[in-house]
Each structure stands twice: as structure tokens, then as C-alpha cells.
Design an enzyme around this catalytic site. Structure first.
Site, PDB file in Angstrom:
ATOM      1  N   GLU A 473     -14.945  -9.255  -3.562  1.00 46.72           N
ATOM      2  CA  GLU A 473     -16.167  -8.869  -4.275  1.00 46.72           C
ATOM      3  C   GLU A 473     -16.697  -9.962  -5.211  1.00 46.72           C
ATOM      4  OE1 GLU A 473     -15.726  -4.955  -5.960  1.00 46.72           O
ATOM      5  OE2 GLU A 473     -15.404  -4.051  -3.985  1.00 46.72           O
ATOM      6  N   GLU A 593     -12.570  -2.198   2.123  1.00 44.81           N
ATOM      7  CA  GLU A 593     -12.322  -1.148   1.127  1.00 44.81           C
ATOM      8  C   GLU A 593     -13.278  -0.007   1.414  1.00 44.81           C
ATOM      9  OE1 GLU A 593     -12.388  -1.967  -3.038  1.00 44.81           O
ATOM     10  OE2 GLU A 593     -11.281  -3.853  -2.839  1.00 44.81           O
TER      11      GLU A 593
END
Length: 817
Positions: A473, A593
Site C-alpha cells: 500500500e 488483501e
């Protein structure tokens, strides 16, 4: 909305508002008149009346509903001219008591209908509005304003709006009513009296309230000193700031900060609306745990707050297939990847015991986690002269264990070793360094050495099966990446070149960005364009399609909200479309995720909701991605430290104590499906495989609108199901043709009454710290309830099945010889 009032700025709106005090007390100021309102009091605030609230020093609960004048004028086109006098703290004569009770019951019914949305609920709401308006006309005093009075009132309100706006923009500076008077071409005397008459407080007091409320926000949202906050908010000096704070909050600013910081609650971002008939006012209220308030409100209707109405038609699905028909093969991509918190947790024995069970019963192919280069793995250091030192002992221990359990790493390359970091910025309780490397060449050497070591230890054919993902991220700048997008692209360039220099067949990808929130995956287009321009390989793309939103409330705070029921499917369609329009259309898609939300303290994660959620989304997204990695398999997960309680809303399929949550069994059911699809629908999936027929049925219930919009007030530790849309049971009429002879039939059911360990925990008194014996009892009650039978089939097998809300039913038929 059921809310708690702290203090609310003077305001007005077009809607007619009714306020019902369920508990506690407030002061209500309407057009200069002050009313002390207590429990069971009720008041009407007419359209375009300036009003505000003040807390009377203790907790309170209010039901506040606004009615659009556009709808009310359908009852009476002149209604906006009418000013009702309905206030039980003012009109206390006993002759009004029955009328107050009727209005309260109508409000309770309206709230019930909005919250549950049964069939024809809008008709019921309009019926209740009709009763309220009729009662206001017949039972209470009112006046009808002439046009001249309306025009004067509207002009005054426009002036008040201009004044409010001016104060909002300038309260942090010296400001006086003379400034306003000059702008409005009025005398100070006239404007002072007009403001006091319309708003109910003096101009000076209004400015002080604005400064005071702004200061409270800054105290909680920033680390500014007390003197800086006082200056920023327009107070003359710190002494006056302290004096006002002591007067209004009975404490000093510092004491307020210490007591409140960390205990803020998000508020609803959007109001609940239907045809603009009504809405729950959103600004200026504090959301609360309103269970007791709901009980009080619903007592008027004779129903409890957890009542599930049986009204409306029962949902029916007819399932008819032939066991011998042609099937459609599919890839069970849900078994490709599961996730865990960080590499260091994988050194724990309890973590490994849970993964052992997961692999024995379900069997995932890959596992992804953070922190392979974190300090607790002790991989990288440097000598005094800057020479790198590599230590693979902990990595070897972890990888040896994983491969021994038939699960490979989908290896996230991060975070930055402290000795290689360009800064000291970290994330999580365990302080993973999230800064770019101070030396990109040394970073590349580290990656090369890791890959070479793994090849030498496990063989090239094994490592060719692995995936190497660059970072986590990075679009979350100043959270997971203290660099720019360009610096991340540079990191990817050095990483992919390093890995491919060892063997060009190795699989590398990114950008591992966060949730799209209903838009394009962050950085994905730019990442693919950068790689194309630099002629860099991209073997797979990765991103994290959580079905949530993080809107800002009216105070600028983030609240966690939830998207549409098909948000995961929609995200994956958009991701695939992006990839197909790029130079890397053949790259794999790994969603590294995914969960119902990205919060490790979302109490929904423990509930029966999760099994149908997992089943529905995975089956709906077949063919759109190569993996949808569930984050994470265990509550042994320490990003924010250890969970505070046995069911704290952790991500895990399994809780810390080893109890398997309904989410675990969502994957367990999926793992029992065959490899050929015979039929599928919105709430069922029928397969054939290993000489058996499998029928999987579920009853998914999405969040209600209030919770979806970020209002979490009805979600508490022991009450977690009031946040879902009400849904009836689903009845399935199952018929399987083409079966002859005896068949062994295995049935499994999982729902709130069968195998949901969280619900069993509640039924067993919700022990906060269960003993070993208590855990053993809960463990025995965890998991689907099964039964075995034998069916004599004469060409067909038939069964009527009912699936409860949040429930799953699985049936398997195997021919007996």
C-alpha cells in the site's frame, strides 16, 4: 436518528423537526425562547425557526426526525405558513397528554419502519405522518403567517445566514458586531437586538461558542500547545481561554484533552432518506450506543430491539438440476491465497498450530504477510564500514515450516530494514519502517541475495512457483510509505530488475495499493504506464479491494462506511478492464488483501454474517481474479497490539484462543465444492466432483443503510446484528434428477443457532476471560451441525430446505454401491 446532544450551533432548516427526549435532559432554544426538556418531553421545531441545543450536564438520548416540507405540503399546501406550538415542557396542561402520547408512538413507528424497511413501509410512514399532522392541527395551538411576515422572516434568515458564514470564516481573528453591522448597513443597536431575538443569544456569546467548539476539536485532533490552540481560535489570551473552558466544561483544556483523546467516535456521514419524506439530522449530534434507548422506544410498539419481523412474503428458490448434465469447469481461486499479519508472528507455536489446522481442513496454496525484512526477522545489518550482513536463519525457519505445510509464500518485500532506511518513520505497534531505502543499490543487492539464497535452499523449480510483491500500500503516503509515488516506482524498478537478474522467469508484481473505494484501483494505471515506458516486466498486478469507504463527517473525521452489496465484484470487473486496456493484459491478478472491512477491530468480523459474505463474494467473482487473499487467517495479529477481548472484531478466521469463527467455515464450505458447476444463482451453487453432487445455499444479509453510511451506534460488543437489513428465511425447493439407487446424504447447517461460536459465546454468558474448560465447551459448539442419512432415489432426489438469515446449508450426495 437516536443521538446524544453535547452542544449544537444555532441553525435553521426548511424541514419541520420533532424532538423526543428518550433519556436525560437538554436545553432547547427556539427563536429566543429557552425550554428545559427532560425525559419523555417532546417538541416541534417549525420550518425556518432558528434553534440550538445545550447539554444539561449528563448523558442524554434523543430521537430527532425531520420532515420535508415538499412532502408535508402534500397534506396541506399552506403548511409552510403554519407555526405549531407543540412543546411538552411548555404546554403542560393535562389535556395535551394524550396527544403527546400519540405523537410519540407515531415517531416510534416511523423509526421502526425506516430501520427495518419491511414491505410497504413507505405507506406506513406516510400514515404515521398523517396522524401527526392531524393531531398538531386539532390538538395544539398554531398561527398562520401572512405573506408579509413570511417575507420579513425569510429576509432575516438570509441575513442570519450571512452573519453565520462571516463568523465561520473570521472567528479566529478579532471580530465585532460593528463589523457585521457595517456590512449589513444597519445600526449596531438594531443588529444586536435582531440577532438576540432571532438566535436567542448575544452576538458576542455566539462568537465565543464558535471559538470554543473549534478549540475543542483542535485539542483532540492536533498536538498543538494550549496557547497555540487559544491563539488559533481567536481568544485574546490563554487566561480567558482557561476561564471559558472551566466555566463550560468544568475542567482545564489539558484535562479535557487527556480525558477525551482516543475516545472519539465517528459520526454518520449521510442521512437516511426516502423520497425526501424524512431524514435523521446528521450534523451536530454525537452517535451513541442506543440499545437502551431503542428498548424504550420500541416498548411503545410492543416489540424488542432485536425483533425480526416475519411480515412480507417468504423468499423461495426452486433448484432443479440433472446429475448427468454437462458441467462447467471453474478455478477455485479462493484457495489460492490466505494472509497473516507479519512474518515474525509465524515464529510462534500457537500461530503455527492454527495454520496446521487450516491447511489440514481447507488447504490454501499461498500465504502473504508483512515484515519479512522487519527487525524481528533479523535479516539485514551493516558493519561499521557499511558492508551488508545477511542473516537468513529466521527466514529459513519460517519458510521450511510453510513448505512443510504445503503452502508457499506470496512474498511481500517489505518493510525497510532499519540499517537501510532513509528515515525513522514507522507503522503499527511493532514499528515497521516505511521509508524508502537510503541506498537503492543496496536494496537491490538485498533482494538479489534473498532470491539466490532461496533458490540454493529450495531449488529453482520451487522458487519459480513463488510470487514476489513489491511493498504494501505505497499509495497510503505517510502511513505505509513515507515517499512519493515516483519513489515507489523507482523501488519497483530496482526490485524487479534485481529479481529478474537472477532468473527472468521469476514472478514479480505490484503495486499492492489500497482499496479503490468504488473508483479505479489507486496508482494502477500510472504504475502500468510507468512500467511500459521503462520496459519493466509485470508478471502480476496486486491491489486490495476492501468493500468499504472512509468518508469525512461534518467535523472532518473519518468514519468507516460500507459500499454496495456487489462492491467486490464491481471492483474486480474494473481492475480486469484496466489490465486488458494496458500493455500487460496477460498479467495475473492477485488481490493480496480482502475482508469485509480493513479494520482489525470491526466487531462484524466475529459474527455469522461472515460465512455467507465470503461464500457469496468468492463465487460471484469466479474468473475475474487469480486470487482473493483473505486478510487474515488468525487473530494472532498485532498491528495495533493484542486484541482486548476474546471476540474483539479481529480479522481472523480463528480467534486467539483457537476458536473457529463463522468466517472459517465460509472457506470450509467452499473447499467442499466439486470442480464442475452444474447450476448457480444469487444464493446457491451446485457442483459435481469426486463422484459426488454438492449443493451450497446461503442467505446473505447486507448492512442496513444507517450502518452503511457510517453510523456504528447500534454495533456493540454484545449486540451485533441490529446493523443488517432485515431479511426473511429463504426456502429452497431442491430437485436433483438422474440419480438412481441408494445415496448417502450429508447435511450441514451453519447459522446463529448452529455453530456460530460468537453466538454460542453470547448464549453461554459471554465470559470475558474463559477458562480452558469453558473454551473446550465453546469449541465443541463451534462449526456446522451435520447429519447423515440414506436416500432411496428412483430417478430423482428432492428436499425442501430453509436457510435462516446469515445462514449456510450444504448438502452432499454420494452414490452407494
Amino acid at each position: 436518528m437516536i443521538v446524544s446532544i453535547n452542544e449544537f450551533d444555532p441553525h435553521w432548516h426548511d424541514e419541520l423537526e420533532i424532538i423526543y427526549i428518550l433519556d436525560g435532559s437538554i436545553k432547547l432554544n427556539v427563536a429566543g425562547e429557552v425550554y428545559a426538556m427532560n425525559k419523555e418531553d417532546i417538541a416541534v421545531v417549525n420550518s425556518k425557526e432558528v434553534h440550538f441545543f445545550q447539554n444539561e450536564g449528563r448523558n442524554n438520548s434523543l430521537l430527532v426526525i425531520q420532515f420535508s416540507m415538499d412532502v408535508l405540503k402534500g397534506f396541506d399546501k399552506n403548511l409552510e405558513r403554519v407555526k405549531f406550538r407543540c412543546n411538552s415542557s411548555f404546554l403542560t396542561d393535562n389535556r395535551y397528554a394524550p396527544s403527546y402520547e400519540i405523537i410519540k408512538t407515531c415517531l416510534a413507528r416511523i423509526f421502526w419502519e425506516i430501520r427495518n424497511r419491511n414491505i410497504a413501509y413507505l405507506f406506513q410512514i406516510h400514515s404515521q405522518i398523517n396522524t401527526i399532522i392531524t393531531g398538531l392541527y386539532r390538538d395544539f395551538p398554531y398561527i398562520i403567517m401572512g405573506q408579509e411576515s413570511i417575507d420579513i422572516n425569510n429576509e432575516d434568515l438570509k441575513r442570519m445566514d450571512r452573519i453565520f458564514s462571516y463568523v465561520e470564516q473570521h472567528f479566529m481573528k478579532p471580530i465585532s458586531i460593528r463589523d457585521i453591522a457595517n456590512k449589513e448597513y444597519l445600526s449596531v443597536y438594531y443588529l444586536s437586538h435582531l440577532f438576540k431575538e432571532r438566535v436567542g443569544i448575544s452576538f458576542g456569546k455566539y462568537v465565543t461558542i464558535k471559538r470554543f467548539e473549534s478549540a475543542k476539536k483542535q485539542l483532540l485532533a492536533t498536538n498543538k500547545s494550549i496557547s497555540e490552540v487559544a491563539t488559533d481560535c481567536g481568544f485574546k489570551n490563554v487566561k480567558s481561554f482557561y476561564s471559558i473552558f472551566k466555566e463550560r466544561e468544568k475542567c482545564t483544556p489539558l484535562e479535557y484533552r487527556d480525558s477525551k483523546k482516543g475516545n472519539k467516535q465517528g459520526k454518520n456521514e449521510d442521512s437516511i432518506q426516502d423520497n425526501n419524506a424524512y431524514n435523521f439530522n446528521k450534523a451536530g449530534y454525537l452517535d451513541i450506543d442506543n440499545t437502551s434507548a431503542l428498548n424504550s422506544l420500541y416498548a411503545r410498539l410492543g416489540v424488542p430491539d432485536n425483533y425480526y419481523s416475519k411480515g412480507g412474503s417468504l423468499e423461495m428458490s426452486i433448484l432443479k438440476v440433472n446429475a448427468n448434465q454437462n458441467g462447467e469447469s471453474f478455478v477455485p481461486f479462493w484457495k489460492k491465497c490466505v494472509c497473516a499479519g507479519r512474518a515474525g508472528e509465524g515464529m510462534r507455536q500457537d500461530w503455527r498450530q492454527q495454520l496446521n489446522e487450516l491447511q489440514s481442513e481447507i488447504g490454501f496454496e499461498y500465504i502473504r504477510f508483512h515484515g519479512i525484512f522487519h527487525e524481528d526477522m533479523m535479516v539485514y545489518s551493516e558493519r561499521e564500514d557499511g558492508t551488508p550482513v545477511y542473516n537468513w536463519q529466521y527466514i529459513d525457519n519460517l519458510f521450511d515450516y510453510l513448505l512443510g505445510r504445503n503452502i508457499r509464500p506470496l512474498l511481500e518485500l517489505g518493510f525497510m530494514p532499519y540499517a537501510l532506511a532513509s528515515g525513522k518513520d514507522t507503522v503499527f505497534w511493532w514499528k515497521g519502517n516505511v521509508t524508502p531505502p537510503r541506498d537503492y543499490n543496496k536494496w537491490g543487492e538485498l533482494i538479489c541475495e534473498l532470491v539466490r539464497h532461496c533458490i540454493n535452499r529450495y531449488g529453482i523449480n520451487e522458487i519459480l512457483m513463488w510470487y514476489f510483491e513489491v511493498w504494501n500500500e505505497p499509495d497510503q503516503i505517510r502511513s505505509f510509505w513515507y515517499g512519493t509515488r515516483e519513489e515507489y516506482f523507482k523501488l519497483y524498478e530496482y526490485t524487479v530488475n534485481a529479481i529478474k537478474s537472477v532468473d527472468s522467469r521469476l514472478k514479480v508484481g505490484g503495486p499492492a495499493t489500497a482499496a479503490s473505494h468504488g473508483k479505479k484501483a489507486p496508482w494502477l494505471v500510472e504504475f502500468l504506464e510507468f512500467c511500459e515506458d521503462k520496459k519493466l516486466p509485470v508478471d502480476f498486478i496486486s491491489t486490495h479491494p476492501y468493500p468499504s469507504l472512509w468518508p469525512l463527517d461534518d467535523k472532518g473525521n473519518c468514519v468507516m462506511a460500507y459500499r454496495e452489496v456487489d462492491s467486490t465484484y464491481n471492483d474486480l470487473v474494473e481492475i480486469r478492464k484496466t489490465l486488458e486496456n494496458s500493455a500487460y493484459r496477460n498479467a495475473e491478478i492477485h488481490l493480496t488483501e480482502w475482508n469485509s472491512s480493513p479494520s482489525p477491530r470491526d466487531m462484524v468480523h466475529d459474527t455469522a454474517f461472515m460465512a455467507p459474505f465470503i461464500i457469496k463474494n468468492n463465487l460471484q467473482c469466479i474468473g475475474l481474479a487469480d486470487s482473493l487473499g483473505f486478510w487474515a487467517f488468525t487473530d494472532i495479529f498485532e498491528e495495533g497490539g493484542a486484541g482486548e477481548s476474546i471476540f474483539h472484531g479481529g480479522f481472523g478466521l480463528i480467534n486467539v484462543q483457537g476458536l473457529k469463527k463463522p468466517a472459517y467455515y465460509g472457506y470450509w464450505f467452499l473447499s467442499k465444492l466439486g470442480n464442475e458447476k452444474l447450476a448457480s444463482g444469487e444464493n446457491y451453487f451446485i457442483t459435481r466432483g469426486s463422484g459426488k453432487i454438492q449443493v451450497l445455499m446461503w442467505n446473505y444479509c447486507h448492512y442496513n443503510e444507517k450502518f452503511s453510511n457510517g453510523d456504528r451506534s447500534e454495533l456493540t460488543e454484545h449486540h451485533r446484528y441490529n446493523i443488517f437489513k432485515e431479511k426473511s428465511e429463504i426456502s429452497f425447493d431442491l430437485s436433483i434428477e438422474g440419480v438412481e439407487g441408494k445415496y448417502r446424504v450429508i447435511d450441514y447447517v451453519l447459522d446463529r443457532e448452529h455453530g456460530s461460536v460468537f453466538d454460542e459465546w453470547l448464549r453461554n454468558g459471554a465470559p470475558a476471560n474463559p477458562t480452558g474448560e469453558e473454551l473446550a465447551i465453546l469449541n465443541k459448539k463451534s462449526g456446522p451441525e451435520g447429519k447423515i442419512s440414506v436416500a432411496d432415489c428412483n430417478g430423482s432426489f428432492s428436499r425442501a430446505i430453509t436457510v435462516k438469515p446469515h445462514g449456510v446449508v450444504f448438502i452432499e450426495l454420494q452414490k452407494m454401491y
